[in-house]
Design a protein around this motif. Structure first.
Motif, mmCIF file in Angstrom:
data_model
loop_
_atom_site.group_PDB
_atom_site.id
_atom_site.type_symbol
_atom_site.label_atom_id
_atom_site.label_comp_id
_atom_site.label_asym_id
_atom_site.label_seq_id
_atom_site.Cartn_x
_atom_site.Cartn_y
_atom_site.Cartn_z
ATOM 1 N N THR A 1 36.750 40.768 40.763
ATOM 2 C CA THR A 1 35.875 39.850 41.844
ATOM 3 C C THR A 1 34.815 40.390 42.262
ATOM 4 O OG1 THR A 1 38.027 38.815 42.408
ATOM 5 C CG2 THR A 1 36.369 38.547 43.960
ATOM 6 N N VAL B 1 34.738 33.775 47.168
ATOM 7 C CA VAL B 1 35.145 34.980 46.743
ATOM 8 C C VAL B 1 36.654 35.186 47.152
ATOM 9 C CG1 VAL B 1 35.238 37.418 46.967
ATOM 10 C CG2 VAL B 1 33.140 36.047 47.103
ATOM 11 N N VAL C 1 38.256 32.948 44.111
ATOM 12 C CA VAL C 1 38.278 33.643 42.756
ATOM 13 C C VAL C 1 39.466 34.764 42.782
ATOM 14 C CG1 VAL C 1 36.865 35.195 41.506
ATOM 15 C CG2 VAL C 1 36.033 32.872 42.506
ATOM 16 N N LEU C 2 39.638 35.546 44.026
ATOM 17 C CA LEU C 2 40.353 36.713 43.937
ATOM 18 C C LEU C 2 41.987 36.253 43.646
ATOM 19 C CD1 LEU C 2 41.224 39.719 44.458
ATOM 20 C CD2 LEU C 2 41.098 38.991 46.866
ATOM 21 N N TYR D 1 32.480 39.272 39.226
ATOM 22 C CA TYR D 1 31.883 37.953 39.521
ATOM 23 C C TYR D 1 30.734 37.852 40.765
ATOM 24 C CZ TYR D 1 32.446 33.036 41.511
ATOM 25 O OH TYR D 1 32.298 31.817 41.557
ATOM 26 N N SER E 1 42.470 35.023 40.052
ATOM 27 C CA SER E 1 42.554 36.518 39.402
ATOM 28 C C SER E 1 43.775 36.803 39.260
ATOM 29 C CB SER E 1 41.259 37.259 39.516
ATOM 30 O OG SER E 1 40.074 36.971 39.693
ATOM 31 N N SER F 1 42.343 42.605 39.928
ATOM 32 C CA SER F 1 41.789 41.303 40.661
ATOM 33 C C SER F 1 40.644 41.666 41.447
ATOM 34 C CB SER F 1 42.839 40.654 41.002
ATOM 35 O OG SER F 1 43.807 40.305 40.281
#
Length: 222
Positions: A11, A28, A31-32, A15, A35, A7
């Motif tokens: 990221t 961020v 998103v982490l 990403y 993920s 993950s």
């Protein structure tokens, strides 16, 4: 730990570098976490579906050989390697490897390579074949996009992935490792010249180890 590391790699390397370069810290973080949830669910489904851990290990080594090996080889020995060639090679290698069938997930072969047998399966070296296709795709696409950038066809508007840097002219070009080394040496020489000029203007400097300090001795012109 594997889910967390995967993950984090997605990221930071995908990403932040490709999708959203200006992403904030909160974005961020979200998103982490997403993920981690997605990869954790995929890992649980895989653990409940696959009957053999050894089969997964073989499948992972196949992907490393087919997908990652050409990328590593070209990044080291091919200076014009860029993101477009890398993505194209990734897609080609992954497709032809998966099209040969995946026994760990009971996926039948989409492409029956030469010497295919219903009892023994794929007898053709499809892994090496897929790796060579990936390597060839990476080289051709990288060279093609590099030439297009040199001629000015692939400009900043079409350079979606930001794989090329703007040169002093109007065209976009990829900087090789030799160019970066030459620029670094030129910067070091310019810094050294500025230091020598400042020493000539202000005097000569002498370092005394026993005192642990740098003293300036003014030089008077004749």
């Amino acid at each position: 730990s594997s889910v967390l590391s995967a993950s984090t790699m997605f990221t930071t390397n995908v990403y932040q570098l490709v999708i959203r370069e200006n992403a904030g810290e909160r974005e961020v973080d979200i998103v982490l976490k997403c993920s981690i949830v997605v990869l954790g669910a995929a890992a649980c489904a895989m653990a409940l579906t696959v009957n053999s851990v050894f089969a997964l290990w073989i499948l992972c080594s196949d992907f490393v050989y087919v997908v990652l090996f050409p990328q590593l080889l070209c990044v080291i020995y091919l200076p014009v390697t860029n993101a477009y060639g890398s993505l194209a090679a990734y897609a080609v290698g992954l497709f032809f490897r998966c099209a040969g069938g995946i026994d760990a997930f009971d996926i039948p072969p989409l492409i029956k390579y030469p010497f295919y047998s219903d009892t023994d399966g794929q007898l053709f070296p499809m892994r090496t074949f897929s790796m060579l296709l990936s390597l060839l795709t990476l080289a051709l696409v990288s060279f093609g996009t590099h030439l297009l950038s040199q001629k000015g066809v692939l400009g900043p508007r079409l350079d979606i992935l930001g794989a090329f840097e703007k040169s002093q002219g109007e065209t976009y070009a990829v900087k090789s490792r030799e160019e970066y080394e030459n620029e670094r040496k030129q910067e070091e020489l310019s810094v050294q010249k500025e230091t020598e000029l400042s020493q000539k203007d202000n005097g000569s400097f002498t370092f005394y180890p026993e005192l642990g300090e740098l003293k300036c001795q003014q030089v008077t012109p004749f």
